[in-house]
Design a protein around this motif. Structure first.
Motif, PDB file in Angstrom:
ATOM      1  N   ALA A 144       0.822  -1.208   0.000  1.00  0.00           N
ATOM      2  CA  ALA A 144       0.000   0.000   0.000  1.00  0.00           C
ATOM      3  C   ALA A 144       0.860   1.263   0.000  1.00  0.00           C
ATOM      4  O   ALA A 144       0.523   2.240  -0.672  1.00  0.00           O
ATOM      5  CB  ALA A 144      -0.941   0.004   1.195  1.00  0.00           C
ATOM      6  N   GLY A 145       1.979   1.241   0.732  1.00  0.00           N
ATOM      7  CA  GLY A 145       2.847   2.414   0.775  1.00  0.00           C
ATOM      8  C   GLY A 145       3.414   2.751  -0.588  1.00  0.00           C
ATOM      9  O   GLY A 145       3.417   3.909  -1.009  1.00  0.00           O
ATOM     10  N   GLU A 146       3.910   1.739  -1.286  1.00  0.00           N
ATOM     11  CA  GLU A 146       4.476   1.940  -2.617  1.00  0.00           C
ATOM     12  C   GLU A 146       3.387   2.380  -3.599  1.00  0.00           C
ATOM     13  O   GLU A 146       3.593   3.285  -4.408  1.00  0.00           O
ATOM     14  CB  GLU A 146       5.146   0.656  -3.109  1.00  0.00           C
ATOM     15  CG  GLU A 146       5.664   0.722  -4.525  1.00  0.00           C
ATOM     16  CD  GLU A 146       6.786   1.717  -4.745  1.00  0.00           C
ATOM     17  OE1 GLU A 146       7.043   2.067  -5.912  1.00  0.00           O
ATOM     18  OE2 GLU A 146       7.400   2.172  -3.773  1.00  0.00           O
ATOM     19  N   MET A 147       2.221   1.759  -3.525  1.00  0.00           N
ATOM     20  CA  MET A 147       1.124   2.114  -4.424  1.00  0.00           C
ATOM     21  C   MET A 147       0.700   3.558  -4.188  1.00  0.00           C
ATOM     22  O   MET A 147       0.485   4.315  -5.143  1.00  0.00           O
ATOM     23  CB  MET A 147      -0.061   1.163  -4.214  1.00  0.00           C
ATOM     24  CG  MET A 147      -1.184   1.327  -5.228  1.00  0.00           C
ATOM     25  SD  MET A 147      -2.448   2.564  -4.820  1.00  0.00           S
ATOM     26  CE  MET A 147      -3.052   2.002  -3.257  1.00  0.00           C
ATOM     27  N   LEU A 148       0.613   3.978  -2.934  1.00  0.00           N
ATOM     28  CA  LEU A 148       0.226   5.358  -2.638  1.00  0.00           C
ATOM     29  C   LEU A 148       1.274   6.355  -3.131  1.00  0.00           C
ATOM     30  O   LEU A 148       0.932   7.421  -3.646  1.00  0.00           O
ATOM     31  CB  LEU A 148      -0.003   5.543  -1.138  1.00  0.00           C
ATOM     32  CG  LEU A 148      -1.284   4.914  -0.600  1.00  0.00           C
ATOM     33  CD1 LEU A 148      -1.335   5.029   0.920  1.00  0.00           C
ATOM     34  CD2 LEU A 148      -2.509   5.556  -1.221  1.00  0.00           C
ATOM     35  N   ARG A 149       2.555   6.021  -2.991  1.00  0.00           N
ATOM     36  CA  ARG A 149       3.614   6.894  -3.482  1.00  0.00           C
ATOM     37  C   ARG A 149       3.513   7.058  -4.992  1.00  0.00           C
ATOM     38  O   ARG A 149       3.587   8.160  -5.532  1.00  0.00           O
ATOM     39  CB  ARG A 149       4.999   6.350  -3.118  1.00  0.00           C
ATOM     40  CG  ARG A 149       6.130   7.318  -3.500  1.00  0.00           C
ATOM     41  CD  ARG A 149       7.492   6.677  -3.465  1.00  0.00           C
ATOM     42  NE  ARG A 149       7.634   5.570  -4.398  1.00  0.00           N
ATOM     43  CZ  ARG A 149       7.779   5.694  -5.722  1.00  0.00           C
ATOM     44  NH1 ARG A 149       7.752   6.869  -6.292  1.00  0.00           N
ATOM     45  NH2 ARG A 149       7.919   4.628  -6.480  1.00  0.00           N
ATOM     46  N   ARG A 150       3.290   5.937  -5.692  1.00  0.00           N
ATOM     47  CA  ARG A 150       3.164   5.989  -7.152  1.00  0.00           C
ATOM     48  C   ARG A 150       1.911   6.766  -7.567  1.00  0.00           C
ATOM     49  O   ARG A 150       1.922   7.521  -8.544  1.00  0.00           O
ATOM     50  CB  ARG A 150       3.157   4.577  -7.721  1.00  0.00           C
ATOM     51  CG  ARG A 150       4.535   3.912  -7.568  1.00  0.00           C
ATOM     52  CD  ARG A 150       4.551   2.446  -7.918  1.00  0.00           C
ATOM     53  NE  ARG A 150       3.941   2.150  -9.190  1.00  0.00           N
ATOM     54  CZ  ARG A 150       3.360   0.983  -9.473  1.00  0.00           C
ATOM     55  NH1 ARG A 150       3.330   0.014  -8.588  1.00  0.00           N
ATOM     56  NH2 ARG A 150       2.833   0.784 -10.659  1.00  0.00           N
ATOM     57  N   LEU A 151       0.825   6.596  -6.811  1.00  0.00           N
ATOM     58  CA  LEU A 151      -0.411   7.326  -7.101  1.00  0.00           C
ATOM     59  C   LEU A 151      -0.202   8.830  -6.891  1.00  0.00           C
ATOM     60  O   LEU A 151      -0.655   9.641  -7.703  1.00  0.00           O
ATOM     61  CB  LEU A 151      -1.550   6.816  -6.217  1.00  0.00           C
ATOM     62  CG  LEU A 151      -2.928   7.394  -6.485  1.00  0.00           C
ATOM     63  CD1 LEU A 151      -3.378   7.121  -7.917  1.00  0.00           C
ATOM     64  CD2 LEU A 151      -3.930   6.834  -5.496  1.00  0.00           C
ATOM     65  N   GLU A 152       0.503   9.210  -5.835  1.00  0.00           N
ATOM     66  CA  GLU A 152       0.813  10.620  -5.615  1.00  0.00           C
ATOM     67  C   GLU A 152       1.679  11.173  -6.742  1.00  0.00           C
ATOM     68  O   GLU A 152       1.466  12.297  -7.196  1.00  0.00           O
ATOM     69  CB  GLU A 152       1.531  10.807  -4.271  1.00  0.00           C
ATOM     70  CG  GLU A 152       0.621  10.646  -3.082  1.00  0.00           C
ATOM     71  CD  GLU A 152       1.373  10.713  -1.760  1.00  0.00           C
ATOM     72  OE1 GLU A 152       2.615  10.861  -1.766  1.00  0.00           O
ATOM     73  OE2 GLU A 152       0.697  10.613  -0.724  1.00  0.00           O
ATOM     74  N   ASP A 153       2.650  10.380  -7.200  1.00  0.00           N
ATOM     75  CA  ASP A 153       3.528  10.824  -8.291  1.00  0.00           C
ATOM     76  C   ASP A 153       2.742  11.074  -9.573  1.00  0.00           C
ATOM     77  O   ASP A 153       2.896  12.112 -10.223  1.00  0.00           O
ATOM     78  CB  ASP A 153       4.628   9.790  -8.575  1.00  0.00           C
ATOM     79  CG  ASP A 153       5.702   9.757  -7.508  1.00  0.00           C
ATOM     80  OD1 ASP A 153       5.736  10.665  -6.652  1.00  0.00           O
ATOM     81  OD2 ASP A 153       6.507   8.804  -7.519  1.00  0.00           O
ATOM     82  N   VAL A 154       1.902  10.123  -9.946  1.00  0.00           N
ATOM     83  CA  VAL A 154       1.154  10.290 -11.194  1.00  0.00           C
ATOM     84  C   VAL A 154       0.105  11.396 -11.047  1.00  0.00           C
ATOM     85  O   VAL A 154      -0.150  12.144 -11.995  1.00  0.00           O
ATOM     86  CB  VAL A 154       0.536   8.946 -11.681  1.00  0.00           C
ATOM     87  CG1 VAL A 154      -0.664   8.534 -10.878  1.00  0.00           C
ATOM     88  CG2 VAL A 154       0.187   9.026 -13.158  1.00  0.00           C
TER      89      VAL A 154
ATOM     90  N   CYS B 129      -1.446  16.898 -12.617  1.00  0.00           N
ATOM     91  CA  CYS B 129      -1.729  18.300 -12.272  1.00  0.00           C
ATOM     92  C   CYS B 129      -0.795  19.243 -13.007  1.00  0.00           C
ATOM     93  O   CYS B 129      -1.236  20.243 -13.584  1.00  0.00           O
ATOM     94  CB  CYS B 129      -1.617  18.504 -10.758  1.00  0.00           C
ATOM     95  SG  CYS B 129      -2.976  17.776  -9.816  1.00  0.00           S
ATOM     96  N   VAL B 130       0.489  18.934 -13.006  1.00  0.00           N
ATOM     97  CA  VAL B 130       1.467  19.792 -13.689  1.00  0.00           C
ATOM     98  C   VAL B 130       1.188  19.810 -15.187  1.00  0.00           C
ATOM     99  O   VAL B 130       1.193  20.866 -15.823  1.00  0.00           O
ATOM    100  CB  VAL B 130       2.907  19.314 -13.397  1.00  0.00           C
ATOM    101  CG1 VAL B 130       3.911  20.018 -14.290  1.00  0.00           C
ATOM    102  CG2 VAL B 130       3.244  19.529 -11.932  1.00  0.00           C
ATOM    103  N   THR B 131       0.922  18.657 -15.750  1.00  0.00           N
ATOM    104  CA  THR B 131       0.706  18.531 -17.185  1.00  0.00           C
ATOM    105  C   THR B 131      -0.531  19.289 -17.651  1.00  0.00           C
ATOM    106  O   THR B 131      -0.557  19.834 -18.757  1.00  0.00           O
ATOM    107  CB  THR B 131       0.586  17.038 -17.572  1.00  0.00           C
ATOM    108  OG1 THR B 131       1.762  16.369 -17.143  1.00  0.00           O
ATOM    109  CG2 THR B 131       0.412  16.845 -19.059  1.00  0.00           C
ATOM    110  N   THR B 132      -1.553  19.337 -16.811  1.00  0.00           N
ATOM    111  CA  THR B 132      -2.802  19.999 -17.197  1.00  0.00           C
ATOM    112  C   THR B 132      -2.928  21.413 -16.659  1.00  0.00           C
ATOM    113  O   THR B 132      -3.902  22.112 -16.952  1.00  0.00           O
ATOM    114  CB  THR B 132      -4.022  19.177 -16.729  1.00  0.00           C
ATOM    115  OG1 THR B 132      -3.954  19.019 -15.298  1.00  0.00           O
ATOM    116  CG2 THR B 132      -4.073  17.825 -17.409  1.00  0.00           C
ATOM    117  N   GLY B 133      -1.959  21.849 -15.835  1.00  0.00           N
ATOM    118  CA  GLY B 133      -2.011  23.196 -15.276  1.00  0.00           C
ATOM    119  C   GLY B 133      -3.082  23.363 -14.220  1.00  0.00           C
ATOM    120  O   GLY B 133      -3.669  24.438 -14.086  1.00  0.00           O
TER     121      GLY B 133
END
Length: 74
Positions: free
Chosen positions: A27-37, A42-46
């Motif tokens: 769950a920790g790794e999945m949450l980190r990856r989910l936060e990254d994407v 957000c950055v990509t769409t402004g």
């Protein structure tokens, strides 16, 4: 305004959906990856939050499909 390549948006949306569907394992790794994407979307769409980013990315893709699809004349 700069716009991401459609393939980039599609890949980010796919990764986001896949991660949201994941259950269990690490769950920790999945949450980190989910936060990254989520951050990348957000950055990509402004945008500043994932809900707005998802709407913006999907709308950009819909707009591109409409522009690339020739109108059928009756």
């Amino acid at each position: 305004m700069l716009m991401a390549h459609p393939a980039v948006l599609e890949e980010l949306l796919r990764r986001y959906d896949d991660l949201k569907a994941e259950r269990g394992k690490d769950a920790g790794e999945m949450l980190r990856r989910l936060e990254d994407v989520s951050y990348t979307l957000c950055v990509t769409t402004g945008t500043r939050d994932i809900a707005s980013a998802l709407v913006a990315a999907r709308e950009q893709l819909r707009r591109l499909v409409r522009e690339e699809t020739p109108a059928v004349l009756s």
